[in-house]
Structure formats: C-alpha cells, structure tokens
Design an enzyme around this catalytic site. Structure first.
Site, PDB file in Angstrom:
ATOM      1  N   LYS A  10      38.582  46.827  41.764  1.00  0.00           N
ATOM      2  CA  LYS A  10      37.802  48.292  41.737  1.00  0.00           C
ATOM      3  C   LYS A  10      36.999  48.323  40.736  1.00  0.00           C
ATOM      4  O   LYS A  10      37.242  48.439  39.548  1.00  0.00           O
ATOM      5  CB  LYS A  10      38.057  48.585  42.362  1.00  0.00           C
ATOM      6  CG  LYS A  10      38.932  48.919  44.313  1.00  0.00           C
ATOM      7  CD  LYS A  10      39.341  49.898  44.898  1.00  0.00           C
ATOM      8  CE  LYS A  10      39.232  49.458  46.308  1.00  0.00           C
ATOM      9  NZ  LYS A  10      40.497  50.712  46.643  1.00  0.00           N
ATOM     10  N   TYR A  50      34.555  47.895  55.294  1.00  0.00           N
ATOM     11  CA  TYR A  50      35.847  48.893  55.455  1.00  0.00           C
ATOM     12  C   TYR A  50      35.267  49.907  56.855  1.00  0.00           C
ATOM     13  O   TYR A  50      35.846  51.182  56.681  1.00  0.00           O
ATOM     14  CB  TYR A  50      35.817  50.121  54.087  1.00  0.00           C
ATOM     15  CG  TYR A  50      36.410  50.059  53.296  1.00  0.00           C
ATOM     16  CD1 TYR A  50      37.145  49.625  52.850  1.00  0.00           C
ATOM     17  CD2 TYR A  50      35.769  49.703  51.910  1.00  0.00           C
ATOM     18  CE1 TYR A  50      38.569  49.779  51.665  1.00  0.00           C
ATOM     19  CE2 TYR A  50      36.334  49.367  50.431  1.00  0.00           C
ATOM     20  CZ  TYR A  50      37.482  48.886  50.634  1.00  0.00           C
ATOM     21  OH  TYR A  50      38.620  48.893  48.990  1.00  0.00           O
ATOM     22  N   ASN A 113      41.752  53.561  42.620  1.00  0.00           N
ATOM     23  CA  ASN A 113      42.873  53.250  42.784  1.00  0.00           C
ATOM     24  C   ASN A 113      43.079  51.599  42.170  1.00  0.00           C
ATOM     25  O   ASN A 113      43.954  51.307  42.733  1.00  0.00           O
ATOM     26  CB  ASN A 113      44.065  53.583  44.174  1.00  0.00           C
ATOM     27  CG  ASN A 113      43.364  52.923  44.791  1.00  0.00           C
ATOM     28  OD1 ASN A 113      42.062  51.762  45.218  1.00  0.00           O
ATOM     29  ND2 ASN A 113      44.074  52.562  46.554  1.00  0.00           N
ATOM     30  N   HIS A 116      41.950  46.213  45.568  1.00  0.00           N
ATOM     31  CA  HIS A 116      42.555  46.228  47.165  1.00  0.00           C
ATOM     32  C   HIS A 116      42.404  45.451  47.244  1.00  0.00           C
ATOM     33  O   HIS A 116      42.966  44.542  47.114  1.00  0.00           O
ATOM     34  CB  HIS A 116      40.892  46.440  48.088  1.00  0.00           C
ATOM     35  CG  HIS A 116      40.951  46.032  49.856  1.00  0.00           C
ATOM     36  ND1 HIS A 116      41.316  47.341  50.860  1.00  0.00           N
ATOM     37  CD2 HIS A 116      40.887  44.809  50.247  1.00  0.00           C
ATOM     38  CE1 HIS A 116      41.311  46.144  51.640  1.00  0.00           C
ATOM     39  NE2 HIS A 116      41.360  44.826  51.060  1.00  0.00           N
ATOM     40  N   GLU A 127      38.112  39.198  55.709  1.00  0.00           N
ATOM     41  CA  GLU A 127      37.961  39.837  54.777  1.00  0.00           C
ATOM     42  C   GLU A 127      37.273  38.785  53.590  1.00  0.00           C
ATOM     43  O   GLU A 127      36.409  38.406  53.206  1.00  0.00           O
ATOM     44  CB  GLU A 127      38.862  40.691  53.818  1.00  0.00           C
ATOM     45  CG  GLU A 127      38.772  42.023  54.151  1.00  0.00           C
ATOM     46  CD  GLU A 127      40.558  42.846  53.304  1.00  0.00           C
ATOM     47  OE1 GLU A 127      40.656  44.022  54.844  1.00  0.00           O
ATOM     48  OE2 GLU A 127      40.736  42.566  53.137  1.00  0.00           O
TER      49      GLU A 127
HETATM   50  P1  CMP Z   1      41.460  50.424  49.730  1.00  0.00           P
HETATM   51  O1  CMP Z   1      43.369  49.164  50.102  1.00  0.00           O
HETATM   52  O2  CMP Z   1      40.715  50.030  49.516  1.00  0.00           O
HETATM   53  O3  CMP Z   1      41.523  50.623  51.967  1.00  0.00           O
HETATM   54  C1  CMP Z   1      40.936  51.774  51.654  1.00  0.00           C
HETATM   55  C2  CMP Z   1      40.848  52.906  50.951  1.00  0.00           C
HETATM   56  O4  CMP Z   1      40.582  54.083  50.932  1.00  0.00           O
HETATM   57  C3  CMP Z   1      42.054  52.535  49.573  1.00  0.00           C
HETATM   58  O5  CMP Z   1      42.112  51.890  49.370  1.00  0.00           O
HETATM   59  C4  CMP Z   1      41.663  54.307  49.355  1.00  0.00           C
HETATM   60  O6  CMP Z   1      40.704  53.547  47.604  1.00  0.00           O
HETATM   61  C5  CMP Z   1      40.764  54.703  49.847  1.00  0.00           C
HETATM   62  N1  CMP Z   1      41.007  55.654  50.305  1.00  0.00           N
HETATM   63  C6  CMP Z   1      41.026  57.930  49.703  1.00  0.00           C
HETATM   64  N2  CMP Z   1      41.582  58.457  51.169  1.00  0.00           N
HETATM   65  C7  CMP Z   1      42.500  57.789  51.680  1.00  0.00           C
HETATM   66  C8  CMP Z   1      43.449  58.046  52.644  1.00  0.00           C
HETATM   67  N3  CMP Z   1      44.098  59.002  52.401  1.00  0.00           N
HETATM   68  N4  CMP Z   1      43.749  57.064  53.324  1.00  0.00           N
HETATM   69  C9  CMP Z   1      44.326  55.265  52.578  1.00  0.00           C
HETATM   70  N5  CMP Z   1      42.886  55.654  51.907  1.00  0.00           N
HETATM   71  C10 CMP Z   1      42.076  56.267  51.184  1.00  0.00           C
END
Ligand code: CMP
Length: 139
Positions: A10, A50, A113, A116, A127
């Site tokens: 990311k 998403y 974070n 993904h 994906e």
């Molecule tokens: P990712 O695995 O990329 O999938 C969706 C993303 O939404 C997740 O990682 C997080 O970075 C982001 N996100 C933000 N808030 C939340 C939440 N409350 N629960 C899950 N994903 C979240």
C-alpha cells in the site's frame, strides 16, 4: 495445495521505501512473487477493487488512501499461499497484529496498514484478474 493469492503493497509502505522489506517478509514466509507491477490506482480502480466494502463507513477514506500514492500489485504463489500470506501480514489493525508480522513491524494505522491480501481462494482469483492476465504471471 499450491495456490496463488493477490497482494498489494500500500501507499504508506511505498512512500517509506518499504517495498523490498515487505517483499522479503513475503519471500521469507515461503511465498514466491510470480507477478509484480508498481501502479498508481485510479479512483475507479480502487472503488471497484474495494466494492465489497462500499457500504462500510471507512470506504471513502479507504479509496482516497489507496489512490494517495503508488502501490505494488503482486501475485504470490506457494503451498497454502492464501493462509500463509494472511499469517505473515498479521491482523488488519496493526494494534492487534502478532509480533514479527508485516503489519506489526511496518503498519501505521488500520488504514495505512502496509499490505492487502486476498481473504479466500475465490477472491484471490477475482482480484488477480483485475490486474494481471495469465501471460503476465510467470510461476
Ligand atoms: P484491506 O485488507 O486492504 O481491506 C480493506 C481495508 O479497509 C483494510 O485492509 C483496512 O486497511 C481498511 N479498514 C479501515 N477500517 C477498517 C475496519 N474497521 N475494518 C476493516 N478494515 C478497515
């Protein structure tokens, strides 16, 4: 079984020059990078990727974060690649991630974070197909 999964490094990680460090964690876990490309996602691409989260309160922030800088999209291959990748990523919220995982070591927040990874075989296929054709994946 041998599996393929889809990974994104990311914008928070590319911005801090962690592409190599993240990839090393993946490789050290036994995953092979069989396709890789650095791209800046368009808003349309991020929204589509998403889509399953479209009704969630964090959707708009997620889309704007994912388009805020370059990402590296990758296909990872290995034994039980989907579960293995999830294990090495750690919990979505870095505050909950086990020591030694990518998110524990590198993530800044639940949004920023660092990575993904696909959560199922079905989603991995969907994906991967959004970013790579079969001839771009070299196992
Ligand atoms: P990712 O695995 O990329 O999938 C969706 C993303 O939404 C997740 O990682 C997080 O970075 C982001 N996100 C933000 N808030 C939340 C939440 N409350 N629960 C899950 N994903 C979240």
């Amino acid at each position: 079984a041998m599996e393929r999964t889809f990974s994104i490094i990311k914008p928070d990680a590319t911005r801090r020059n962690l592409t190599g460090a993240v990839t090393k964690k993946l490789e050290d876990a036994g995953l092979s990078v069989v396709a890789s490309r650095r791209v800046k996602l368009t808003e349309a691409q991020a929204k589509k990727f998403y889509e399953v989260h479209a009704e969630r309160p964090f959707y708009n922030d997620l889309v704007s974060f994912m388009t805020s800088g370059p990402v590296v999209v990758q296909v990872l291959e290995g034994e039980n690649a989907i579960a293995k990748n999830r294990e090495v990523m750690g919990a979505t919220n870095p505050a909950d991630a086990d020591a030694g995982t990518i998110r524990a070591e590198f993530a800044e927040s639940i949004d920023a974070n660092s990575v993904h990874g696909s959560d199922s075989a079905e989603n991995a296929q969907i994906e991967i197909a959004q970013f790579f054709t079969e001839d771009e994946i070299v196992g």
